[in-house]
Motif scaffolding. Structure first.
Motif, short mmCIF file in Angstrom:
data_model
loop_
_atom_site.label_atom_id
_atom_site.label_comp_id
_atom_site.label_asym_id
_atom_site.label_seq_id
_atom_site.Cartn_x
_atom_site.Cartn_y
_atom_site.Cartn_z
N GLN A 118 7.65 9.06 10.05
CA GLN A 118 8.96 9.23 9.42
C GLN A 118 9.92 8.13 9.86
N CYS A 119 9.90 7.81 11.12
CA CYS A 119 10.76 6.75 11.65
C CYS A 119 10.41 5.41 11.02
N MET A 120 9.13 5.11 10.92
CA MET A 120 8.71 3.84 10.32
C MET A 120 9.04 3.81 8.84
N GLY A 121 8.98 4.96 8.17
CA GLY A 121 9.37 5.03 6.76
C GLY A 121 10.84 4.69 6.59
N LEU A 122 11.70 5.15 7.50
CA LEU A 122 13.13 4.84 7.47
C LEU A 122 13.34 3.34 7.63
N ARG A 123 12.62 2.74 8.57
CA ARG A 123 12.74 1.29 8.77
C ARG A 123 12.24 0.53 7.54
N ALA A 124 11.15 1.01 6.94
CA ALA A 124 10.62 0.36 5.74
C ALA A 124 11.64 0.44 4.61
N ARG A 125 12.31 1.59 4.46
CA ARG A 125 13.31 1.75 3.41
C ARG A 125 14.42 0.73 3.58
N LYS A 126 14.89 0.56 4.82
CA LYS A 126 15.96 -0.41 5.08
C LYS A 126 15.51 -1.83 4.77
N ASP A 127 14.26 -2.16 5.11
CA ASP A 127 13.73 -3.49 4.82
C ASP A 127 13.61 -3.71 3.31
N ILE A 128 13.14 -2.70 2.58
CA ILE A 128 12.99 -2.82 1.12
C ILE A 128 14.36 -2.96 0.47
N ALA A 129 15.33 -2.16 0.92
CA ALA A 129 16.68 -2.24 0.37
C ALA A 129 17.28 -3.62 0.59
N ALA A 130 17.08 -4.18 1.78
CA ALA A 130 17.61 -5.52 2.06
C ALA A 130 16.93 -6.57 1.18
N MET A 131 15.63 -6.42 0.98
CA MET A 131 14.89 -7.38 0.17
C MET A 131 15.32 -7.31 -1.29
N LEU A 132 15.57 -6.08 -1.81
CA LEU A 132 15.93 -5.90 -3.21
C LEU A 132 17.44 -6.03 -3.45
N GLY A 133 18.22 -5.94 -2.38
CA GLY A 133 19.66 -6.03 -2.52
C GLY A 133 20.27 -4.80 -3.17
N THR A 134 19.63 -3.67 -3.06
CA THR A 134 20.13 -2.42 -3.63
C THR A 134 19.67 -1.25 -2.78
#
Length: 161
Positions: A118-134
């Motif tokens: 779950q923790c790694m999923g949260l980090r992945a979400r933040k990385d994806i959001a930064a990459m997509l800019g949304t």
């Protein structure tokens, strides 16, 4: 020239009449049966060994261990105990083991696999959001059926028995 060791990722699924939590990995392993072992070398796709179906131990895993691969497992003490009790001819040396639960703890992350995922999923979400800019909505659910290794229907559905 220095060369990085091969990475062998290992995960046993087992059953035993001994309670793992109250008796520990070594007593559990002494009476355990291997249902399957998921394994992968480096970044290759995960493969599954099913000894209950009469499959021989995977030669590539044996070769990787013999060639001093780093053996990664979450709570590696358990995998080591299973190897030593049930597959001693193939068992990695103690120094080959790298415990991903210990690595997580060293990074101030949860040791337990569910909370870690779950923790790694949260980090992945933040990385994806930064990459997509949304903003991105990413939800991760981890659930395990109690005593699933003793449930014939679940084992059949997973292609294990």
């Amino acid at each position: 020239m220095w060369r990085e060791n091969m990475k062998l990722h290992l995960d046993f699924e087992t059953r035993s009449p001994v309670d793992l939590v109250t008796c520990g990995a070594y007593l559990y392993a002494a009476q355990a049966e291997i249902i399957c072992m998921a394994w992968a070398i480096d970044d290759e796709p995960v493969q599954v060994w099913k000894p209950l179906e009469g499959e021989p131990f995977p030669p590539r895993v044996h070769r990787a261990i013999r060639d001093n691969a780093d053996c990664y497992a979450h709570n590696a003490e358990f995998e080591a105990a299973i190897f030593n009790a049930l597959l001693p001819a193939y068992a990695p040396e103690e120094w080959q083991w790298i415990c991903t639960a210990n690595l997580a703890a060293a990074c101030a992350l949860p040791r337990a696999l569910g909370p870690l995922a779950q923790c790694m999923g949260l980090r992945a979400r933040k990385d994806i959001a930064a990459m997509l800019g949304t903003r991105v909505y990413l939800e991760l659910h981890v659930s395990v059926v109690d005593r699933w290794t003793e449930n014939a229907r679940i084992l059949r559905e997973q292609g294990i028995e």
